[in-house]
Every structure is written in structure tokens, then in C-alpha cells.
Design an enzyme around this catalytic site. Structure first.
Site, PDB file in Angstrom:
ATOM      1  N   CYS A  48       0.791  -1.236   0.000  1.00 57.01           N
ATOM      2  CA  CYS A  48       0.000   0.000   0.000  1.00 57.01           C
ATOM      3  C   CYS A  48       0.817   1.278   0.000  1.00 57.01           C
ATOM      4  O   CYS A  48       0.605   2.174  -0.819  1.00 57.01           O
ATOM      5  CB  CYS A  48      -0.978  -0.003   1.174  1.00 57.01           C
ATOM      6  SG  CYS A  48      -0.211   0.126   2.801  1.00 57.01           S
ATOM      7  N   HIS A  97      -2.141   1.398   6.869  1.00 56.67           N
ATOM      8  CA  HIS A  97      -2.500   1.556   5.459  1.00 56.67           C
ATOM      9  C   HIS A  97      -2.465   3.038   5.098  1.00 56.67           C
ATOM     10  O   HIS A  97      -2.584   3.905   5.971  1.00 56.67           O
ATOM     11  CB  HIS A  97      -3.900   0.970   5.205  1.00 56.67           C
ATOM     12  CG  HIS A  97      -4.330   1.001   3.769  1.00 56.67           C
ATOM     13  ND1 HIS A  97      -3.561   0.509   2.745  1.00 56.67           N
ATOM     14  CD2 HIS A  97      -5.461   1.488   3.180  1.00 56.67           C
ATOM     15  CE1 HIS A  97      -4.193   0.669   1.599  1.00 56.67           C
ATOM     16  NE2 HIS A  97      -5.345   1.264   1.835  1.00 56.67           N
ATOM     17  N   ASP A 120      -7.285   5.120  -3.989  1.00 51.19           N
ATOM     18  CA  ASP A 120      -6.483   4.104  -3.319  1.00 51.19           C
ATOM     19  C   ASP A 120      -6.101   3.025  -4.332  1.00 51.19           C
ATOM     20  O   ASP A 120      -6.953   2.266  -4.787  1.00 51.19           O
ATOM     21  CB  ASP A 120      -7.275   3.492  -2.159  1.00 51.19           C
ATOM     22  CG  ASP A 120      -6.485   2.464  -1.371  1.00 51.19           C
ATOM     23  OD1 ASP A 120      -5.300   2.252  -1.685  1.00 51.19           O
ATOM     24  OD2 ASP A 120      -7.057   1.869  -0.435  1.00 51.19           O
TER      25      ASP A 120
END
Length: 292
Positions: A48, A97, A120
Site C-alpha cells: 500500500c 494503510h 487508493d
């Protein structure tokens, strides 16, 4: 969507990297030049913080206003290939994250008229397949099929119910229930915040990233992406699985040796490893053993 299809979510560098001994831990750099070398030149992916750091840099270079924020992942999510995860506690982990919030002007003549979108590209197969308007209650969907929405409110564990966070939630069928994936804040996180988060996710024995080799990418339609994301390819455990639209999940590769997994990474995710990287996994808990 093209980014999600072309650049895989993966943690391969945590396991396949040149090391002097099996106890040596890798360092995953979040430096923009290092990420360019890894993602663009070597055609690898990342997890991430790597992917969203890189994407934020690309967006800023094109003139977009980007704010990077932290997120907590719900315990029910698990890792790719972890279909047996049945945690229904609604518990969230710590900050592990990263997502980006991009601000778009709505009127050239009125800079006060703006809209914010959650972007994202680093959450794998259950992540958003499109920018999500930062507004509660709007439902988005794609052809996987996956419905997505944002909600806003306190977490079950909050003692103070005025402590509210945004939540990204999904459901996989019309009759299904909304399942939380992660929650996030509107507070801007700084590079030094991500350094701490990155250190934990890449080195802690409590984080599944350090125990499993995983990869995931999204699939576009055969019409140049006109219909958007239609499926996913995921690797977890000893298999690679593909699911397209409403079809059944298909096992497209299985492996029992290192060469099997290395070949699968190259075929399904475009990740080609050097000899030194292949040797680096020897002696570790994720090493599968050699042929024969």
C-alpha cells in the site's frame, strides 16, 4: 483502473531479496526515485505505502492537489487467498494503510467549489476500482461485481462517540451485507509517519506481510477498459486464482516448488526476479523448496 490492472499489489520484495543470511530483514524504500526504479523500470509492484506514495507523486506532478492520510484495516479483511478468515469482531488494527484524498475544482471561476475523492491503488483485490467521492451514502459499483461505499461515524471500540472516522465498505452481492475494509482519517499524514508504519508492516512478526508471499491485480475488459474492472487475479498460499465478472473463481496455477511460484509471478503479475532475489528466499519460512 489502468494503474490497478498494470501494477500489482504485492509484497514479493519482503521475501525475495538479496540477503547475507535468512535473518536479515529487507528495507522497503518510500523514496520517489527508488519507487520509480522499482515500479517503472523493473516493472514490479508493491504494497500500500509503496503504490500510493508513487501514485501521489505522479498525481502531484500533473498538478493535482493530493493529501495522503492514514488508515486502519479491519481484522475481517485477511490476506489474499485467506478465505477462511471469519473474524466478525469489527476490530481494527493500528495505522498500517495509506490512501490519497484528491481535491478537484468544480468551477474555474470559483475556487471555493471543490470536491474530494478517495483514491487508493494499494489495497489489492478488494480495494476501490475507481475514485470515490468523499461523501457518505453514495454507492459505487463495478463489474466484478463489487459494490463500494463510504460511511462516517465512530468505531465500535471508541469510548468517545464523537471520535468519527470514514469507513470504506464493500459487498459482493445485492443480498449481501456491507463489510468494512478499513477506516481512515482526514488528517494529513507526513512522510515520517509513513516511515514508522512502513517499518512495522515490513518487519513485524505480528504482520502477515512478513509470513506470506501475496500478489493481486485487477482485470480490465477486452474493449480497452471501456467497461472498467471486470475481475481479479490473486496469489496467496500455493495458488493463483482468477475471477471474472459473475463467474466462478478459477485456479489458474498451483505450485509446490520455488520455480513454480517464480514462474507464476512472471506469468500472471509480470514480476521477473533476478538470480540474487531468487536465492534470497532460501532458508526463510516462506521458501517452498526446490524442484524434485
Amino acid at each position: 483502473q489502468h494503474h490497478l490492472a498494470a501494477i500489482p499489489f504485492e509484497n514479493v520484495s519482503l521475501h525475495y531479496f538479496p540477503r547475507k543470511d535468512p535473518t536479515q530483514r529487507p528495507f522497503l524504500s518510500l523514496n520517489s526515485e527508488d519507487l520509480f526504479e522499482k515500479i517503472v523500470q523493473r516493472k514490479h509492484g508493491g504494497y500500500c505505502m509503496e503504490l500510493n506514495c508513487f501514485f501521489a507523486t505522479a498525481l502531484r506532478s500533473m498538478g493535482y492537489t493530493v493529501k495522503s492520510v492514514g488508515a486502519r484495516v479491519c481484522a475481517a479483511v485477511g490476506s489474499p487467498g485467506d478465505e477462511d478468515n471469519d473474524d466478525k469482531s469489527g476490530r481494527y488494527g493500528g495505522w498500517s494503510h495509506m490512501i490519497n484524498i484528491v481535491t478537484f475544482p468544480l468551477s474555474p471561476s470559483d475556487p471555493q467549489k471543490q470536491a474530494q475523492y478517495v483514491v487508493d491503488v494499494g489495497f489489492g483485490a478488494q480495494g476501490p476500482s475507481q475514485p470515490l467521492l468523499l461523501q457518505e451514502g453514495i454507492e459505487f459499483s463495478d463489474a466484478r461485481p463489487l459494490s463500494m461505499r463510504l460511511s462516517y461515524g465512530p468505531l465500535p471500540a471508541n469510548e468517545h462517540k464523537d471520535s468519527k472516522l470514514w469507513r470504506y465498505e464493500v459487498k459482493t452481492s445485492e443480498a449481501g451485507n456491507w463489510a468494512p475494509m478499513y477506516c481512515f482519517t482526514n488528517l494529513e499524514f507526513l512522510p515520517q509517519d509513513y516511515e514508522i508504519m512502513n517499518f512495522w508492516t515490513s518487519t513485524s512478526p505480528a504482520c502477515w506481510f512478513t509470513h506470506k508471499v501475496v500478489a493481486a491485480r485487477m482485470l480490465l475488459d477486452n474493449k480497452g477498459g471501456m467497461e472498467g474492472v471486470v475481475g481479479t487475479v490473486t496469489m496467496g498460499g500455493l495458488e493463483v486464482k482468477r475471477k471474472v465478472s459473475r463467474g466462478e473463481t478459477e485456479i489458474v496455477a498451483s505450485f509446490r516448488s520455488e520455480s513454480d511460484r517464480v514462474n507464476a509471478l512472471a506469468k500472471w503479475f509480470g514480476i521477473v526476479l533476478s538470480r540474487e532475489e531468487k536465492e534470497g528466499i532460501r532458508g526463510t519460512e516462506t521458501h517452498l523448496g526446490d524442484d524434485g
